[in-house]
Design a protein around this motif. Structure first.
Motif, short mmCIF file in Angstrom:
data_model
loop_
_atom_site.label_atom_id
_atom_site.label_comp_id
_atom_site.label_asym_id
_atom_site.label_seq_id
_atom_site.Cartn_x
_atom_site.Cartn_y
_atom_site.Cartn_z
N THR A 280 0.48 -1.23 -0.05
CA THR A 280 0.43 0.15 -0.08
C THR A 280 0.88 1.21 -0.08
OG1 THR A 280 -0.12 -0.29 2.37
CG2 THR A 280 -2.13 -0.99 0.91
N ALA A 302 -4.70 3.19 4.21
CA ALA A 302 -4.37 2.70 3.08
C ALA A 302 -4.25 0.98 3.53
CB ALA A 302 -3.75 2.83 1.77
N ALA A 306 -6.92 -0.65 2.90
CA ALA A 306 -7.31 -0.61 1.52
C ALA A 306 -7.20 -2.72 1.39
CB ALA A 306 -5.81 -0.83 0.53
N PRO A 320 -6.95 1.25 -3.36
CA PRO A 320 -7.54 1.64 -1.86
C PRO A 320 -8.80 1.91 -1.41
CG PRO A 320 -6.56 3.36 -2.62
CD PRO A 320 -6.45 2.61 -4.61
N ARG A 339 0.55 1.94 -6.33
CA ARG A 339 1.20 0.88 -5.09
C ARG A 339 2.66 0.29 -5.36
NH1 ARG A 339 -0.48 4.07 -1.24
NH2 ARG A 339 -3.12 4.28 -1.60
#
Length: 372
Positions: A280, A302, A306, A320, A339
């Motif tokens: 993340t 996140a 996430a 996310p 990411r």
């Protein structure tokens, strides 16, 4: 004013904080000075997790019972003497690291605040008051943390290893402990020191207030993640506060993040905690992992919220949650934030196996921007 300077000897470890100074106490000002809290959206992260139920071991110069931290301090151990509880610090370095991890502040909005203000700190004195530490003493500190069932070990030192230290670090990893370590500072170190160089340890580099690589931070292929490391305010001895620059601070911040994740997901193995952090992270520098930022700059919200499939199901994108604004601008990718390691969009059972849908970053996508 006292200053704790990094020290390197042939068989020693040195603090990964360039300067850690004990400034006069100003309880009303320090929270405002902690710029990394806003940068990392700590208040938003604390709506999800505050680190409750997680023990973080801090092998360092000891931890002074600062008023902003005292509720979260347990009795630990002085490895150097074999006696004592670790609740003293003539240097300030260990107290600053503990505060970055788990300071609870005072009266709500004032005083220093840690990343995981409900986590517990296990203070272990493994370095002298001038920040000198032997590899074998750090090994003993890690072994003690394992016996006390720490969930995270935060090691803000780097240097040359020993057979004993290497064994202790590997034992901690095998015991399902998240081990976080600073990569070291220039000019004292030219390459990533130990234990950050050990496979499985989360090796942390530093960024400045603009989200860019901090010039003091060592670079190299073992770096996993980057975190704030410049002008970082925290607790100090005698009820005072400190300001430090170096990968020590970045390490403690990432250790606090690991505590948040372990609290939110108590059954998540240590390797998956590390994976969640890197998967993340906000990509910086060249796409993917690089020698300055690793997989990117840490994103607390996140990392906690996430959708991150487990190791073995990675791709180049993590999406996310739509309900948060964690991480950089939404224009980086039309389906979510780009990411570092990250993840699988869809898993579909097909013919007794799995069909993997992975969305790759397009060559013409703009580079991601770091949230502030």
């Amino acid at each position: 004013m006292r200053a704790a300077l990094s020290i390197l000897a042939v068989v020693s470890l040195f603090s990964t904080q360039a300067v850690q100074s004990a400034a006069p106490a100003d309880t009303s000002q320090v929270r405002e000075d902690q710029w990394h809290l806003t940068f990392l959206k700590v208040n938003e992260a604390h709506k999800v997790s505050r680190g409750a139920g997680v023990l973080v071991a801090v092998p360092d110069t000891g931890v002074d019972p600062h008023p902003d931290l005292s509720r979260n301090l347990l009795e630990g151990k002085n490895i150097l003497t074999g006696t004592g509880d670790g609740l003293r610090d003539a240097n300030s370095h260990g107290t600053a690291m503990a505060g970055l991890i788990a300071a609870h502040g005072a009266n709500g909005e004032i005083g220093a605040l840690g990343i995981a203000p409900e986590a517990k700190i296990l203070p272990i004195i493994s370095s002298t008051s001038d920040n000198y530490g032997e590899a074998d003493k750090l090994a003993e500190a890690i072994d003690y943390a394992v016996t006390q069932h720490a969930g995270v070990i935060s090691i803000s030192s780097a240097g040359v290893t020993s057979e004993k230290l290497t064994r202790s670090v590997k034992n901690a990893l095998a015991a399902d402990i998240v081990v976080v370590a600073g990569v070291g500072n220039l000019p004292e170190a030219a390459t990533i020191g130990y234990p950050a160089a050990e496979e499985g340890v989360i090796a942390v580099s530093g960024i400045d207030q603009a989200g860019n690589h901090a010039p003091i931070s060592v670079t190299g292929p073992k770096i996993e993640i980057a975190a704030p490391a410049v002008d970082i305010y925290s607790t100090s001895y005698g009820g005072k506060y400190s300001k430090g620059t170096g990968t020590s601070s970045a390490t403690a911040i990432v250790a606090g993040a690991a505590a948040l994740i372990r609290s939110k997901y108590p059954n998540l193995p240590a390797q998956e905690v590390a994976h969640r952090l890197t998967a993340t992270a906000v990509d910086k520098g060249p796409p993917g992992r690089d020698d300055q930022y690793g997989y990117g700059v840490i994103d607390l919200v996140a990392a906690l919220t996430a959708d991150v499939p487990p190791l073995g199901f990675e791709s180049s994108v993590v999406t996310p949650p739509a309900s948060t604004a964690a991480g950089p601008g939404k224009g980086d990718d039309d389906s979510g934030t780009v990411r570092g390691l990250a993840t699988l969009g869809v898993l579909v059972a097909a013919g007794g196996g799995y069909l993997f849908w992975r969305r790759r970053r397009r060559a013409d996508d703009p580079p991601p921007r770091v949230s502030r």
